[in-house]
Write an enzyme that holds these catalytic residues in place. Structure first.
Site, PDB file in Angstrom:
ATOM      1  N   GLY A  72     -49.582  19.702 -38.453  1.00 21.55           N
ATOM      2  CA  GLY A  72     -48.526  18.719 -38.670  1.00 21.55           C
ATOM      3  C   GLY A  72     -48.390  18.394 -40.138  1.00 21.55           C
ATOM      4  CB  VAL A 102     -49.892  12.705 -38.921  1.00 24.54           C
ATOM      5  CG1 VAL A 102     -50.661  12.468 -37.633  1.00 24.54           C
ATOM      6  CG2 VAL A 102     -48.553  11.979 -38.857  1.00 24.54           C
ATOM      7  N   GLY A 103     -52.040  14.066 -40.991  1.00 22.58           N
ATOM      8  CA  GLY A 103     -53.280  14.817 -41.221  1.00 22.58           C
ATOM      9  C   GLY A 103     -54.361  13.933 -41.830  1.00 22.58           C
ATOM     10  CD  GLU A 150     -53.868  26.045 -39.895  1.00 24.93           C
ATOM     11  OE1 GLU A 150     -52.914  26.370 -40.625  1.00 24.93           O
ATOM     12  OE2 GLU A 150     -54.931  26.676 -39.858  1.00 24.93           O
ATOM     13  CB  CYS A 154     -45.604  25.224 -41.369  1.00 29.86           C
ATOM     14  SG  CYS A 154     -46.167  26.688 -40.508  1.00 29.86           S
TER      15      CYS A 154
HETATM   16  P1  NAD Z   1     -46.259  15.175 -37.698  1.00 29.26           P
HETATM   17  O1  NAD Z   1     -47.410  15.126 -38.612  1.00 29.26           O
HETATM   18  O2  NAD Z   1     -45.247  14.077 -37.763  1.00 29.26           O
HETATM   19  O3  NAD Z   1     -46.759  15.153 -36.169  1.00 29.26           O
HETATM   20  C1  NAD Z   1     -47.783  16.020 -35.706  1.00 29.26           C
HETATM   21  C2  NAD Z   1     -48.478  15.384 -34.525  1.00 29.26           C
HETATM   22  O4  NAD Z   1     -49.080  14.153 -34.914  1.00 29.26           O
HETATM   23  C3  NAD Z   1     -47.562  15.059 -33.345  1.00 29.26           C
HETATM   24  O5  NAD Z   1     -48.204  15.470 -32.141  1.00 29.26           O
HETATM   25  C4  NAD Z   1     -47.424  13.551 -33.400  1.00 29.26           C
HETATM   26  O6  NAD Z   1     -47.271  12.962 -32.130  1.00 29.26           O
HETATM   27  C5  NAD Z   1     -48.744  13.097 -34.005  1.00 29.26           C
HETATM   28  N1  NAD Z   1     -48.596  11.818 -34.729  1.00 29.26           N
HETATM   29  C6  NAD Z   1     -47.481  11.332 -35.325  1.00 29.26           C
HETATM   30  N2  NAD Z   1     -47.746  10.129 -35.923  1.00 29.26           N
HETATM   31  C7  NAD Z   1     -49.043   9.865 -35.687  1.00 29.26           C
HETATM   32  C8  NAD Z   1     -49.914   8.787 -36.042  1.00 29.26           C
HETATM   33  N3  NAD Z   1     -49.476   7.747 -36.763  1.00 29.26           N
HETATM   34  N4  NAD Z   1     -51.202   8.848 -35.653  1.00 29.26           N
HETATM   35  C9  NAD Z   1     -51.648   9.909 -34.945  1.00 29.26           C
HETATM   36  N5  NAD Z   1     -50.875  10.950 -34.581  1.00 29.26           N
HETATM   37  C10 NAD Z   1     -49.591  10.931 -34.925  1.00 29.26           C
HETATM   38  O7  NAD Z   1     -45.584  16.595 -37.861  1.00 29.26           O
HETATM   39  P2  NAD Z   1     -44.218  17.132 -37.276  1.00 29.26           P
HETATM   40  O8  NAD Z   1     -43.095  16.365 -37.888  1.00 29.26           O
HETATM   41  O9  NAD Z   1     -44.283  17.241 -35.796  1.00 29.26           O
HETATM   42  O10 NAD Z   1     -44.247  18.635 -37.854  1.00 29.26           O
HETATM   43  C11 NAD Z   1     -43.798  18.954 -39.133  1.00 29.26           C
HETATM   44  C12 NAD Z   1     -44.934  19.131 -40.100  1.00 29.26           C
HETATM   45  O11 NAD Z   1     -45.913  20.009 -39.588  1.00 29.26           O
HETATM   46  C13 NAD Z   1     -44.469  19.775 -41.396  1.00 29.26           C
HETATM   47  O12 NAD Z   1     -45.090  19.148 -42.488  1.00 29.26           O
HETATM   48  C14 NAD Z   1     -44.946  21.204 -41.264  1.00 29.26           C
HETATM   49  O13 NAD Z   1     -45.114  21.878 -42.484  1.00 29.26           O
HETATM   50  C15 NAD Z   1     -46.213  21.035 -40.532  1.00 29.26           C
HETATM   51  N6  NAD Z   1     -46.572  22.266 -39.835  1.00 29.26           N
HETATM   52  C16 NAD Z   1     -47.636  23.001 -40.260  1.00 29.26           C
HETATM   53  C17 NAD Z   1     -47.944  24.202 -39.626  1.00 29.26           C
HETATM   54  C18 NAD Z   1     -49.098  25.071 -40.049  1.00 29.26           C
HETATM   55  O14 NAD Z   1     -49.413  25.990 -39.316  1.00 29.26           O
HETATM   56  N7  NAD Z   1     -49.738  24.841 -41.173  1.00 29.26           N
HETATM   57  C19 NAD Z   1     -47.164  24.635 -38.566  1.00 29.26           C
HETATM   58  C20 NAD Z   1     -46.082  23.861 -38.170  1.00 29.26           C
HETATM   59  C21 NAD Z   1     -45.790  22.676 -38.797  1.00 29.26           C
END
Ligand code: NAD
Length: 475
Positions: A197, A201-202, A219, A253
């Protein structure tokens, strides 16, 4: 399609966690035969439900069926088949070569499943980013709780419906919810957390994990640049960059985030982009005949639209919008501090920055946060070496974009700002495996150990510390 996603209640989250923990303790998930069976079932889940899987993403993201099955359903089946074929060999204990004096110690590495794992996936590729990590966890013998993104409710609901029909419900579960539910599960002690993500959030995930000393894979994303060298096939570079950008309308991503192109070839590059844009979408990507997806929600739609509107560059292709949809938009004459250079664009916009030469492009990239992927188009061996030595990124991919993901024999993962840990193939198995070292020193070695026990004499000292005087090579 139903868009109302049923969230897992907080009580249920705890009981799922307890159930899976008990399963892990019982040892049920350890035999390789069990793991293979679950992997076979996962492959079947994908194969039997291809249509429903496509429909759900069409509803959530407007993603064409082609892209769902080509980039997710088929690769997940292939990854599962690869794991089915190799899991026995991966799980086999290793006997490393040892020095002669320790040859009787039975020195071994056992591959132990870490325990119950948590996988949190993002919205953009909801199947492959859930199941590719999960395949490694299943192969390693770990039970898994999967938390898909609530931003794609049809996909998340489908996963929750299908998983218990195919996999052992005592070992694998889907939980659904938003930040509240995710915060609750992050409060439990996991053996490994695999998060895909955004950076924000990471950081929350890694902080929660630290409380329990839980290892994490992050990731993340970032701005993956494309460097175009003067010594390359410029037309092909434009075509392949556009191809990378169109995947899931840039919500990817590893999407080419921006292009650095030397001034001398910039006009030719722009012309080729226009040519291929016309070839891919004779009308506009937004025309009913084009299978063009939509931004996942209005917040992301407004975000990307705003980035384009605030840019100081010139829109040279696309730029048209309708409800939640944005055409593939190329913006030329962008500078390093433009609105389009502040954050990961994660949408159908491609800024072009002109530079003097490839050295300036390399410097530009090296000064910024480490991207997930660095793309470059070049035929030059010298440029290739410069890119290897002077830049950093999760992956370095020359002369193509999106399709580099097919290389599953090499690690995929971020570095620096784009995350840590990596996976694909055997590496995914290893992510969820503890390599447990084992030795067994036989009593028969006792005569050889005489010198190690007190009282320490000068003679014992000399014999036991002889290693200190081992000759060290001059260079
Ligand atoms: P995000 O970080 O918003 O959400 C990812 C997950 O975290 C979701 O399941 C969401 O429900 C959960 N989440 C959201 N807020 C949270 C909180 N406050 N506390 C705990 N968990 C929470 O990401 P997104 O918008 O779904 O995806 C887009 C991002 O992901 C982009 O930055 C993209 O580059 C990245 N991404 C990376 C890869 C990779 O393989 N490196 C692949 C796809 C996407």
């Amino acid at each position: 399609m139903a868009t109302e996603l049923q969230y897992t209640s907080l009580d249920e989250l705890k009981s799922i966690y307890d159930r899976l923990s008990a399963t892990y303790k019982s040892g049920v998930t350890r035999p390789v035969a069990y793991r293979r069976k679950q992997l076979i079932q996962l492959a079947r889940l994908m194969q039997d439900n291809q249509n429903a899987l496509e429909e759900a993403q069409l509803a959530d993201l407007g993603k064409p069926r082609f892209e769902v099955s080509f980039a997710e359903v088929s690769p997940v089946i292939q990854s599962a088949l690869h794991a089915i074929e190799h899991v026995e060999e991966w799980a086999r204990p290793e006997k490393p070569e040892v020095e002669a004096w320790r040859s009787s110690w039975d020195t071994t590495v056992y591959k132990v499943p870490k325990g119950v794992a948590l996988i949190i996936s993002p919205y953009n590729y909801p199947y492959i980013l859930s199941f590719n990590p999960m395949i490694g966890a299943i192969a390693a013998g770990c039970p898994v709780v999967l938390k898909p993104s609530e931003a794609v409710p049809n996909c998340a609901a489908l996963l929750a419906k299908l998983l218990p029909k195919y996999l052992d419900p005592n070992a694998y579960a889907v939980v659904n919810g938003g930040p509240t539910e995710t915060t609750t599960v992050l409060g439990f002690r996991w053996a490994h957390i695999f998060f895909t993500g955004g950076i924000k959030v990471g950081q929350i995930v890694a902080t929660a994990a630290a409380k329990h000393i839980t290892p994490v894979t992050l990731e993340l994303g970032g701005k993956s640049p494309v460097i175009v060298d003067t010594d390359c096939d410029v037309d092909l570079a434009a075509k392949r960059t556009l191809y990378g950008k169109l995947q899931n309308i840039g919500q990817l991503c590893v999407s080419p985030d921006y292009v650095l192109v030397p001034r001398s070839i910039a006009p030719a590059f722009r012309e080729s982009l226009a040519k291929w844009h016309k070839d891919f979408w004779p009308e506009t990507p937004l025309h009913p005949s084009s299978q063009w997806g939509k931004m996942v929600n209005s917040a992301h739609y407004k975000r990307v639209k705003g980035l384009i509107e605030r840019s100081n560059g010139q829109v040279i292709l696309g730029g048209d919008v309708d409800e939640k949809r944005i055409s593939l938009t190329v913006v030329s004459g962008v500078s390093g501090n433009d609105s389009l250079m502040q954050e990961e664009n994660f949408g159908p916009v491609l800024p072009i920055i002109e530079v003097e030469n490839v050295d300036e492009a390399i410097e530009f990239v090296a000064e910024r946060p480490i991207p997930l992927v660095l793309y470059a188009f070049t035929r030059s061996e010298e440029t290739k070496q410069k890119l290897i030595e002077k830049t950093n990124s999760g992956r370095l991919a020359l002369n193509d974009t999106f399709t580099m993901l097919a290389a599953h024999e090499i690690p995929f993962g971020g570095h620096g700002h784009s995350g840590y840990g990596s996976y694909y193939g055997q590496e995914t198995f290893e992510t969820f495996t503890h390599r447990r070292g084992f030795t067994n020193v036989p009593p028969e070695m006792e005569p050889a150990f005489g010198l190690r026990y007190p009282p320490y004499t000068e003679e014992k000292y000399k014999a036991m510390t002889a290693g200190v005087h081992t000759p060290i090579p001059k260079k």
